[in-house]
Design a protein around this motif. Structure first.
Motif, short mmCIF file in Angstrom:
data_model
loop_
_atom_site.label_atom_id
_atom_site.label_comp_id
_atom_site.label_asym_id
_atom_site.label_seq_id
_atom_site.Cartn_x
_atom_site.Cartn_y
_atom_site.Cartn_z
N TYR A 8 1.01 -1.29 0.04
CA TYR A 8 -0.05 -0.13 0.06
C TYR A 8 0.82 1.34 -0.10
CZ TYR A 8 -3.04 -3.42 1.93
OH TYR A 8 -3.90 -4.51 2.22
N TYR A 36 0.45 5.25 1.13
CA TYR A 36 -0.44 6.51 1.60
C TYR A 36 0.44 7.79 1.55
CZ TYR A 36 -3.23 2.56 3.44
OH TYR A 36 -4.12 1.63 4.04
N PRO A 57 -2.82 9.73 7.49
CA PRO A 57 -2.44 9.06 6.17
C PRO A 57 -3.84 8.91 5.41
CG PRO A 57 -1.74 7.96 7.85
CD PRO A 57 -2.52 8.87 8.63
N PHE A 68 -4.80 7.24 1.75
CA PHE A 68 -4.64 5.97 0.83
C PHE A 68 -4.41 6.64 -0.47
CE2 PHE A 68 -4.89 2.03 -1.21
CZ PHE A 68 -5.74 2.12 -2.24
N TYR A 75 -3.10 0.44 -3.97
CA TYR A 75 -2.95 -0.96 -3.03
C TYR A 75 -2.52 -1.96 -4.20
CZ TYR A 75 -5.38 -5.30 -1.98
OH TYR A 75 -5.56 -6.64 -1.95
N ASP A 130 -6.06 -1.49 -6.47
CA ASP A 130 -7.09 -0.26 -6.29
C ASP A 130 -6.11 0.99 -6.42
OD1 ASP A 130 -8.74 1.73 -5.27
OD2 ASP A 130 -9.31 0.68 -3.57
N SER A 139 -7.64 4.21 -6.66
CA SER A 139 -8.64 5.17 -6.42
C SER A 139 -8.15 6.35 -5.71
CB SER A 139 -10.04 4.52 -5.77
OG SER A 139 -9.57 4.01 -4.59
N GLY A 199 -6.88 -8.64 2.37
CA GLY A 199 -7.71 -8.84 3.08
C GLY A 199 -7.56 -7.56 4.10
N SER A 200 -8.86 -7.20 4.39
CA SER A 200 -8.89 -5.79 5.05
C SER A 200 -8.80 -6.18 6.71
CB SER A 200 -10.16 -5.24 4.97
OG SER A 200 -11.26 -5.90 5.10
N GLU A 248 -6.27 -7.64 8.00
CA GLU A 248 -4.64 -8.02 7.94
C GLU A 248 -4.06 -6.69 8.47
OE1 GLU A 248 -3.76 -11.91 6.14
OE2 GLU A 248 -2.69 -10.75 7.58
N GLN A 272 -1.36 -3.97 8.54
CA GLN A 272 -0.46 -3.50 7.55
C GLN A 272 0.61 -2.89 8.48
OE1 GLN A 272 -2.22 -0.43 4.90
NE2 GLN A 272 -4.24 -1.79 4.93
N PHE A 287 3.92 -0.57 8.48
CA PHE A 287 4.54 0.70 7.63
C PHE A 287 6.15 0.88 7.85
CE2 PHE A 287 0.72 3.02 6.74
CZ PHE A 287 -0.34 2.41 7.36
#
Lengths: 114, 115
Positions: free
Chosen positions: B33, B35, B43, B45, B48, B56, B58, B99-100, B102, B104, B106
């Motif tokens: 990802y 950010y 942060p 987004f 991804y 994604d 967007s 998977g949301s 999970e 992340q 940084f």
């Protein structure tokens, strides 16, 4: 789409006092909830997260947060803070389905005074 | 093991120039990802990746921003014709799988300053 509001940009407290950092979210779908912490001169790291099950989740360093679905809140608390807790704290959400991204709040700077 | 690394740690450039920001994720992490964090904000987004493909994008603000991950590991965020408004901290994160739920992980970020 989701949004997160952290109601306090700065919270000063005295050492050994309790603290609560507030977080409210908005979402049209079910969410997972996270608190990340950024210590001075360090990167973001996960403090704790709520995925499912018990609405009260705890971190290894004494913080806890409670998921309240009716109030769409995920406030972070600690009964007694230490100087080492000085950091910026970010609340974040991600949708259970769909986009994998984290949506963050604006952050709360916690300052501990001796 | 090593965490997420980002290079350079700081980048100063002039308006209109091209910049590349690099991210090395944790070994074996398939999701990556990007950010952007402006001063005093959380942060936001950008994009991804799952493997080599952008799953994604967007959050990319406009077509001056582009990111690649050609071999499914290292990623590069590319900004063309930089503007002063692009000045920010750029953060990279990786997770073991998509998977949301999970966590992340940084990196320390790249601070970009456009003069």
């Amino acid at each position: 789409a989701q949004s997160v509001t952290q109601l306090d940009s700065q919270v000063p407290v005295f050492e050994e006092a309790p603290v609560e950092l507030r977080c409210n979210y908005s979402s049209s779908v079910s969410v997972y909830l996270f608190w990340y912490v950024q210590y001075p001169n360090q990167g973001l790291q996960l403090l704790l997260k709520y995925l499912s099950g018990s609405t009260l989740v705890e971190s290894i360093n004494g913080f806890e947060a409670e998921f309240n679905k009716s109030q769409t809140s995920f406030h972070l608390r600690k009964p007694s803070v230490h100087i080492s807790d000085t950091a910026e704290y970010f609340c974040a959400v991600s949708g259970v389905q769909g986009a994998q991204k984290l949506v963050f709040g604006q952050g709360t700077r916690l300052t501990i005074n001796p | 093991g090593a965490g997420v690394s980002q290079t350079p740690s700081n980048k100063v450039t002039e308006k209109g120039k091209y910049v590349e920001l690099r991210c090395d994720p944790i070994s074996g992490h398939t999701a990556l990802y990007w950010y952007r964090q402006s001063l005093g904000q959380g942060p936001e987004f950008l994009i991804y990746f799952q493997g080599t493909g952008a799953a994604d994008d967007s959050g990319l603000p406009n077509d001056r921003f582009f990111a690649v991950r050609p071999e499914g590991s290292v990623s590069t965020l590319k900004i063309q014709r930089t503007e002063r408004g692009d000045s920010a901290m750029y953060l990279c994160a990786s997770s073991p799988s998509a998977g949301s739920r999970e966590t992340q992980y940084f990196g320390p970020g790249t601070r970009l300053l456009v003069l």
